[in-house]
Design a protein around this motif. Structure first.
Motif, PDB file in Angstrom:
ATOM      1  N   LEU A   1       0.819  -1.672   0.036  1.00 22.45           N
ATOM      2  CA  LEU A   1       0.333  -0.367  -0.363  1.00 22.45           C
ATOM      3  C   LEU A   1       0.779   0.950  -0.043  1.00 22.45           C
ATOM      4  N   THR A   2       0.227   2.178  -0.611  1.00 26.20           N
ATOM      5  CA  THR A   2       0.972   3.455   0.007  1.00 26.20           C
ATOM      6  C   THR A   2       0.460   4.346   0.978  1.00 26.20           C
ATOM      7  N   VAL A   3       1.726   5.253   1.227  1.00 23.72           N
ATOM      8  CA  VAL A   3       1.265   6.018   2.659  1.00 23.72           C
ATOM      9  C   VAL A   3       0.671   6.520   3.142  1.00 23.72           C
ATOM     10  N   LEU A   4       0.028   6.855   2.215  1.00 22.76           N
ATOM     11  CA  LEU A   4      -1.002   7.687   1.849  1.00 22.76           C
ATOM     12  C   LEU A   4      -2.794   6.327   2.558  1.00 22.76           C
ATOM     13  N   GLU A   5      -2.542   4.910   1.370  1.00 19.41           N
ATOM     14  CA  GLU A   5      -3.396   4.126   2.035  1.00 19.41           C
ATOM     15  C   GLU A   5      -2.721   2.979   3.199  1.00 19.41           C
ATOM     16  N   ASN A   6      -1.405   3.335   3.737  1.00 13.25           N
ATOM     17  CA  ASN A   6      -1.394   2.717   4.609  1.00 13.25           C
ATOM     18  C   ASN A   6      -1.662   3.077   6.073  1.00 13.25           C
ATOM     19  N   ILE A   7      -2.532   4.652   5.819  1.00  6.64           N
ATOM     20  CA  ILE A   7      -2.538   5.618   6.989  1.00  6.64           C
ATOM     21  C   ILE A   7      -4.531   4.530   7.197  1.00  6.64           C
ATOM     22  N   THR A   8      -4.846   5.583   6.004  1.00  6.68           N
ATOM     23  CA  THR A   8      -6.399   5.135   5.433  1.00  6.68           C
ATOM     24  C   THR A   8      -7.503   4.474   6.169  1.00  6.68           C
ATOM     25  N   LEU A   9      -6.447   2.955   5.585  1.00  5.45           N
ATOM     26  CA  LEU A   9      -6.950   1.629   6.103  1.00  5.45           C
ATOM     27  C   LEU A   9      -7.721   1.199   7.011  1.00  5.45           C
ATOM     28  N   ALA A  10      -7.267   1.508   8.251  1.00  6.10           N
ATOM     29  CA  ALA A  10      -7.656   1.149   9.121  1.00  6.10           C
ATOM     30  C   ALA A  10      -8.897   2.102   9.736  1.00  6.10           C
ATOM     31  N   PRO A  11      -8.509   3.537   9.474  1.00  7.87           N
ATOM     32  CA  PRO A  11      -9.356   4.425  10.207  1.00  7.87           C
ATOM     33  C   PRO A  11     -11.049   3.974   8.681  1.00  7.87           C
ATOM     34  N   VAL A  12     -10.447   4.141   8.034  1.00  3.23           N
ATOM     35  CA  VAL A  12     -11.850   3.905   7.224  1.00  3.23           C
ATOM     36  C   VAL A  12     -12.554   2.212   6.664  1.00  3.23           C
ATOM     37  N   LYS A  13     -11.737   0.599   7.085  1.00  2.00           N
ATOM     38  CA  LYS A  13     -11.952   0.120   7.228  1.00  2.00           C
ATOM     39  C   LYS A  13     -12.702  -0.967   8.411  1.00  2.00           C
ATOM     40  N   ILE A  14     -11.954  -0.266   9.063  1.00  5.41           N
ATOM     41  CA  ILE A  14     -12.070  -0.511  10.470  1.00  5.41           C
ATOM     42  C   ILE A  14     -13.053   0.085  11.218  1.00  5.41           C
ATOM     43  N   GLN A  15     -12.888   1.333  10.846  1.00  2.00           N
ATOM     44  CA  GLN A  15     -13.587   2.316  11.712  1.00  2.00           C
ATOM     45  C   GLN A  15     -14.840   2.630  11.315  1.00  2.00           C
ATOM     46  N   GLY A  16     -14.858   2.263   9.663  1.00  2.00           N
ATOM     47  CA  GLY A  16     -15.962   3.292   9.338  1.00  2.00           C
ATOM     48  C   GLY A  16     -16.490   4.702   8.782  1.00  2.00           C
ATOM     49  N   ARG A  17     -14.590   5.400   9.554  1.00  2.00           N
ATOM     50  CA  ARG A  17     -15.673   6.595   8.870  1.00  2.00           C
ATOM     51  C   ARG A  17     -15.120   6.626   7.173  1.00  2.00           C
ATOM     52  N   SER A  18     -15.634   7.814   7.487  1.00  3.96           N
ATOM     53  CA  SER A  18     -15.695   8.664   5.560  1.00  3.96           C
ATOM     54  C   SER A  18     -14.364   8.753   5.142  1.00  3.96           C
TER      55      SER A  18
ATOM     56  N   LEU B   1      -6.115   6.553  13.760  1.00  5.17           N
ATOM     57  CA  LEU B   1      -7.045   5.909  14.836  1.00  5.17           C
ATOM     58  C   LEU B   1      -7.847   6.443  15.574  1.00  5.17           C
ATOM     59  N   HIS B   2      -7.227   8.164  16.259  1.00 10.04           N
ATOM     60  CA  HIS B   2      -7.824   8.955  17.097  1.00 10.04           C
ATOM     61  C   HIS B   2      -7.521   8.205  18.820  1.00 10.04           C
ATOM     62  N   PRO B   3      -6.037   7.427  18.748  1.00 10.50           N
ATOM     63  CA  PRO B   3      -5.845   6.257  19.664  1.00 10.50           C
ATOM     64  C   PRO B   3      -6.307   7.569  20.978  1.00 10.50           C
ATOM     65  N   GLU B   4      -6.806   6.725  22.708  1.00 12.86           N
ATOM     66  CA  GLU B   4      -6.507   7.712  23.530  1.00 12.86           C
ATOM     67  C   GLU B   4      -5.023   7.445  24.534  1.00 12.86           C
ATOM     68  N   LEU B   5      -4.774   6.601  23.756  1.00 14.82           N
ATOM     69  CA  LEU B   5      -3.563   6.063  24.755  1.00 14.82           C
ATOM     70  C   LEU B   5      -2.206   5.537  23.674  1.00 14.82           C
TER      71      LEU B   5
END
Lengths: 226, 246
Positions: free
Chosen positions: B96-113, B157-161
């Motif tokens: 994956l590209t750098v951007l795809e690496n970053i957006t994968l989990a927030p989009v696919k796992i957290q379901g954000r836009s 992913l907006h972690p708290e820790l």
């Protein structure tokens, strides 16, 4: 009139018939690959799970198809399946697709399993740390990386399948070899050297289909070493 | 600094018959930076990995945001989206590209836009000075750049820790500073709560609100950062600091 016998190729529709045979060969191989690769991917993924019963069952499946010669598999499919399941409407070519498909699935499951296991553990942990569940980890991390690792071996498997379709004449499928054989026999008296030309053309057919695949696999494998 | 984010009580961990963590207790408050120090094999990384479920523990309790942690895979999956982790081996996904690496989990796992996440990812990349590499693949980046992106990937992913496991240990020396700067910024500007395992004593001295000093799987010292480096309370910790030339 003395001649080399090359004219045997241009008698009647001989060349067209040979090409038709090649088409039969290619579509049977292609369908068997589609069936086998899909099933094999699933089985390969299942073989990475820890369930011992599942692992043993799939291992036996793999070993069965690996040990039993392909020609025996073809005969089993051709003679036994219609007998056992009381279906006789399926032509031999479909039996061949099933037999080859199951064989490909067995071989491919081993390739997939190996590729999945060779994805580094750090990649797996990176995925987990991002909150992926098992399926997401498989879909987004393991599978894409495994696909790339296994592509050369998969292409080689495809070339083997195409070559092995030459056994299809044994179950009366009109593949390129079988048609070639018929042409040779029909023209035996007029073209005594016809066999050379017919098999020469068949040789070129197989080469044209398989060589690009084989080169592709070599190139991919070389790229991955970098 | 009063809200408790994480509370660890009587945590014990075994590998088979061998015990590797002994009765670990500590509490982490919001915005606090906790540094785990100790010699190799003291259990620092194991403890850190236990805190996001990559390692199982056999006794004790974890409380995250006031909720007791149910230590099964399904619950950990949810929790790991709130507990970001960056590893020593900077493992971006190579396909994956750098951007795809970053957006994968927030989009696919957290379901954000996808659009929101992408905009946010680009802003984060800008902050770590790597926006020019959004479309690049990991193999085109240096170790330090990859590690900075791994941090951004976890933050998306907006972690708290945040857990940092020796994130500079396999980097070339000239790459270390850039990565540590980002962690420092994250603490100072975003008041991110974090637990850091590191061998960079200068960095630890600058950033640690508190130090847990571990030896042989036990917490030997739990001391405010400044005090630990100036005046450790135990002989064991003093020896450790001496051995690190600090």
């Amino acid at each position: 009139m003395p001649h080399s016998g090359i004219n045997v190729l241009f008698e009647g529709h001989n060349l067209v018939r040979l090409l038709g045979g090649l088409w039969t060969t290619v579509w049977i191989a292609a369908l068997a690959l589609v069936l086998g690769l899909s099933l094999g991917a699933l089985l390969g993924a299942l073989r990475t799970l820890k369930n011992p019963v599942l692992r043993l069952g799939l291992r036996l499946y793999l070993e069965f198809f690996r040990i039993v010669p392909t020609v025996v598999l073809l005969f089993l499919a051709y003679y036994l399946v219609p007998e056992l399941f009381h279906v006789d409407s399926l032509p031999g070519s479909w039996m061949a697709v099933i037999a080859f498909g199951l064989w490909v699935a067995a071989e491919f499951s081993d390739i997939v399993r190996g590729a999945l296991l060779s994805v580094p553990v750090h990649q797996r942990e990176s995925g987990l740390a991002l909150g992926m569940n098992r399926w997401q980890l498989f879909r987004y991390v393991l599978l894409p990386q495994a696909l790339k690792l296994e592509l050369p071996a998969t292409i080689n498997l495809a070339t083997r399948v195409i070559k092995t379709t030459s056994l299809l004449m044994l179950i009366s499928v009109m593949d390129v070899i079988n048609i070639g054989q018929q042409i040779i026999e029909a023209n035996n008296t007029t073209y005594r050297t016809g066999v050379f030309w017919v098999y020469g053309v068949i040789f070129i057919f197989y080469f044209v289909v398989d060589y690009p695949l084989s080169r592709w696999a070599q190139r991919l494998a070389a790229q991955q070493k970098v | 600094m009063e809200t408790e984010i994480l509370k660890v009580t009587h945590l014990n961990k075994f590998y088979g018959a061998r015990q590797v963590l002994f009765d670990v207790n500590f509490t982490l408050h919001q915005g606090e930076v906790l540094t785990l120090l100790g010699p190799s094999g003291s259990g620092k990384s194991t403890l850190l990995r236990t805190l996001n479920g990559l390692e199982a523990f056999q006794a004790g309790t974890l409380t995250f945001n006031g909720q007791p942690v149910v230590a099964d895979e399904a619950h950990w999956q949810k929790l790991r989206q709130k507990i970001g982790m960056v590893f020593q081996s900077y493992d971006l996904f190579p396909n994956l590209t750098v951007l795809e690496n970053i957006t994968l989990a927030p989009v696919k796992i957290q379901g954000r836009s996808a659009a929101t996440v992408q905009a946010e990812a680009l802003a984060l990349l800008e902050r770590v000075g790597l926006s020019a590499y959004a479309k690049a693949y990991p193999r085109e980046l240096s170790g330090g750049q990859k590690q900075r992106i791994a941090i951004v990937r976890a933050l998306a992913l907006h972690p708290e820790l945040m857990l940092f496991d020796e994130v500079t240990a396999s980097l070339d020396p000239e790459m270390v500073r850039g990565v540590l700067e980002i962690i420092k910024q994250l603490s100072q500007e975003a008041a991110m709560t974090m637990i850091i395992v590191t061998h960079e004593m200068n960095f630890a001295a600058q950033i640690a609100d508190r130090v847990l000093f571990l030896a042989d799987g036990k917490i030997v010292e739990d001391t405010p950062g400044q005090q630990f480096f100036a005046q450790p309370q135990t002989q064991r910790a003093q020896e450790f600091l001496d051995s690190m030339d600090f």
